[in-house]
Enzyme design. Structure first.
Site, PDB file in Angstrom:
ATOM      1  N   THR A 178       5.752  -1.527   8.023  1.00  0.00           N
ATOM      2  CA  THR A 178       5.845  -2.281   6.779  1.00  0.00           C
ATOM      3  C   THR A 178       7.256  -2.269   6.189  1.00  0.00           C
ATOM      4  O   THR A 178       8.020  -1.323   6.382  1.00  0.00           O
ATOM      5  CB  THR A 178       4.878  -1.715   5.728  1.00  0.00           C
ATOM      6  OG1 THR A 178       5.138  -0.324   5.566  1.00  0.00           O
ATOM      7  CG2 THR A 178       3.440  -1.919   6.161  1.00  0.00           C
ATOM      8  N   CYS A 226       8.614   8.436   8.544  1.00  0.00           N
ATOM      9  CA  CYS A 226       8.299   9.614   7.741  1.00  0.00           C
ATOM     10  C   CYS A 226       9.577  10.394   7.452  1.00  0.00           C
ATOM     11  O   CYS A 226      10.523  10.368   8.242  1.00  0.00           O
ATOM     12  CB  CYS A 226       7.325  10.529   8.490  1.00  0.00           C
ATOM     13  SG  CYS A 226       5.692   9.825   8.715  1.00  0.00           S
ATOM     14  N   ASN A 283       0.834  -1.196   0.000  1.00  0.00           N
ATOM     15  CA  ASN A 283       0.000   0.000   0.000  1.00  0.00           C
ATOM     16  C   ASN A 283       0.869   1.246   0.000  1.00  0.00           C
ATOM     17  O   ASN A 283       1.989   1.250   0.542  1.00  0.00           O
ATOM     18  CB  ASN A 283      -0.956   0.003   1.202  1.00  0.00           C
ATOM     19  CG  ASN A 283      -0.366   0.709   2.407  1.00  0.00           C
ATOM     20  OD1 ASN A 283      -0.463   1.933   2.535  1.00  0.00           O
ATOM     21  ND2 ASN A 283       0.284  -0.056   3.286  1.00  0.00           N
ATOM     22  N   LYS A 296       6.814   3.345  17.119  1.00  0.00           N
ATOM     23  CA  LYS A 296       6.664   2.291  16.120  1.00  0.00           C
ATOM     24  C   LYS A 296       7.903   2.257  15.230  1.00  0.00           C
ATOM     25  O   LYS A 296       8.174   3.213  14.495  1.00  0.00           O
ATOM     26  CB  LYS A 296       5.405   2.524  15.283  1.00  0.00           C
ATOM     27  CG  LYS A 296       5.047   1.361  14.353  1.00  0.00           C
ATOM     28  CD  LYS A 296       3.677   1.583  13.732  1.00  0.00           C
ATOM     29  CE  LYS A 296       3.214   0.376  12.953  1.00  0.00           C
ATOM     30  NZ  LYS A 296       1.840   0.556  12.413  1.00  0.00           N
TER      31      LYS A 296
END
Length: 319
Positions: free
Chosen positions: A198, A135, A75, A170
């Site tokens: 991911t 990010c 995704n 995370k």
């Protein structure tokens, strides 16, 4: 209520976050939780982890944003969300109707932006923050926070200084040394660690001879990543003292148990939500069946049993 249903046998305490089962939902796969109410009683989930939330609304990526792959999916949604104001005004009041902890996944593009989101969400009804450090840091030329221990630590410190909530970091698996990242997160003050996010992948349409995803690359999730996730959980559990929330390809209770034996104190179910919207409750029942088969009273007794003696990230209670 869940307590009477499970008789407290599945209850866990993650750095002060009390969950009636060790099963939460993977951010980005469960929306804001409310979308699943037709399929699942939210009060039968250990905690609801909502999708990534930013200071301002984000539109996400253009083009095709998801594609199936063998044993998983890719995704590139791009962290689309309506922003923190919308969450506080519209979503959180609805979630507060349920007796379930709420974990808000947050992200930003500078340490200061992470801090601003954390401060805004330091309100009643939010029980914990999960920091997405996968990010790019726009102030440092686009380096991903989660690939640099110092950058990750700076984000964690900003968040911790702007919230009274429990903070979960995370971790990204797209690093050379996951243990180094976990140690940096712990040293910076994170209360818990969740892993893994991911893996990076892509897919090519051989007839069009072009990438399938609009963003070209995407995040790989599902059963294909589980052995990598379990390995990283196993390594990190021996290296830090903060609790771990394990995730990555969990499709059933047996998968969840594997993470807990590898040192996780709780688990998050992600891709499986797309296949079975009530999977979080199904896994909890499967965990109870596992405890019965092995004559174990409480789920906490199995945490880290597959690790070398004394290396679990939480006390093993009555081993």
């Amino acid at each position: 209520m869940v307590k009477s249903l499970y008789e407290g046998r599945l209850a866990v305490d993650i750095a002060g976050l009390k969950m009636q089962t060790p099963v939460t939902t993977g951010s980005g796969t469960f929306g804001f939780g409310l979308e699943f109410c037709d399929f699942l009683d939210l009060e039968k989930v250990g905690a609801v982890t909502v999708k990534g939330t930013s200071l301002l609304p984000a539109a996400g990526n253009k083009g095709q944003r998801a594609v199936e792959t063998p044993s998983g999916m890719l995704n590139c949604i791009g962290l689309e969300n309506p922003g923190s104001d919308y969450f506080l005004e519209h979503t959180l009041p609805q979630l507060r109707k349920y007796d379930v902890p709420v974990i808000v996944n947050i992200y930003g593009h500078s340490p200061e932006e992470y801090g601003a989101v954390a401060k805004k969400l330091d309100v009643d009804g939010v029980d914990a923050l999960e920091i997405n450090i996968s990010c790019p840091n726009v102030k440092e030329g686009g380096i991903v926070f989660g690939t640099c221990p110092d950058a990750a630590a700076e984000v964690i410190k900003q968040v911790k200084s702007n919230t009274s909530k429990m903070v979960i970091t995370k971790l990204s698996p797209n690093v050379t040394d996951i243990v180094a990242m976990a140690k940096a997160a712990e040293a910076a003050g994170t209360d818990a660690i969740s892993l893994i996010n991911t893996l990076i992948g892509t897919r090519i349409d051989i007839e069009r001879q072009r990438p399938v995803l609009g963003n070209i690359i995407g995040g790989l999730s599902g059963p294909a990543v589980r052995p990598v996730a379990v390995r990283m959980c196993y390594q990190v559990a021996q290296s830090v003292s903060v609790p771990i929330i394990g995730m990555g390809g969990i499709m059933n209770a047996e998968d969840a148990i594997e993470f807990m034996l590898a040192g996780a104190s709780a688990v998050a179910v992600g891709t499986a939500n797309f296949v079975h919207p009530d999977i979080a409750e199904t896994i909890a029942h499967g965990m109870l069946a596992y405890l019965d088969r092995h004559n174990v009273r409480n789920i906490t007794e199995i945490i880290g049993l597959a690790l070398p003696e004394g290396k679990a990230s939480m006390p093993l209670f009555n081993r």
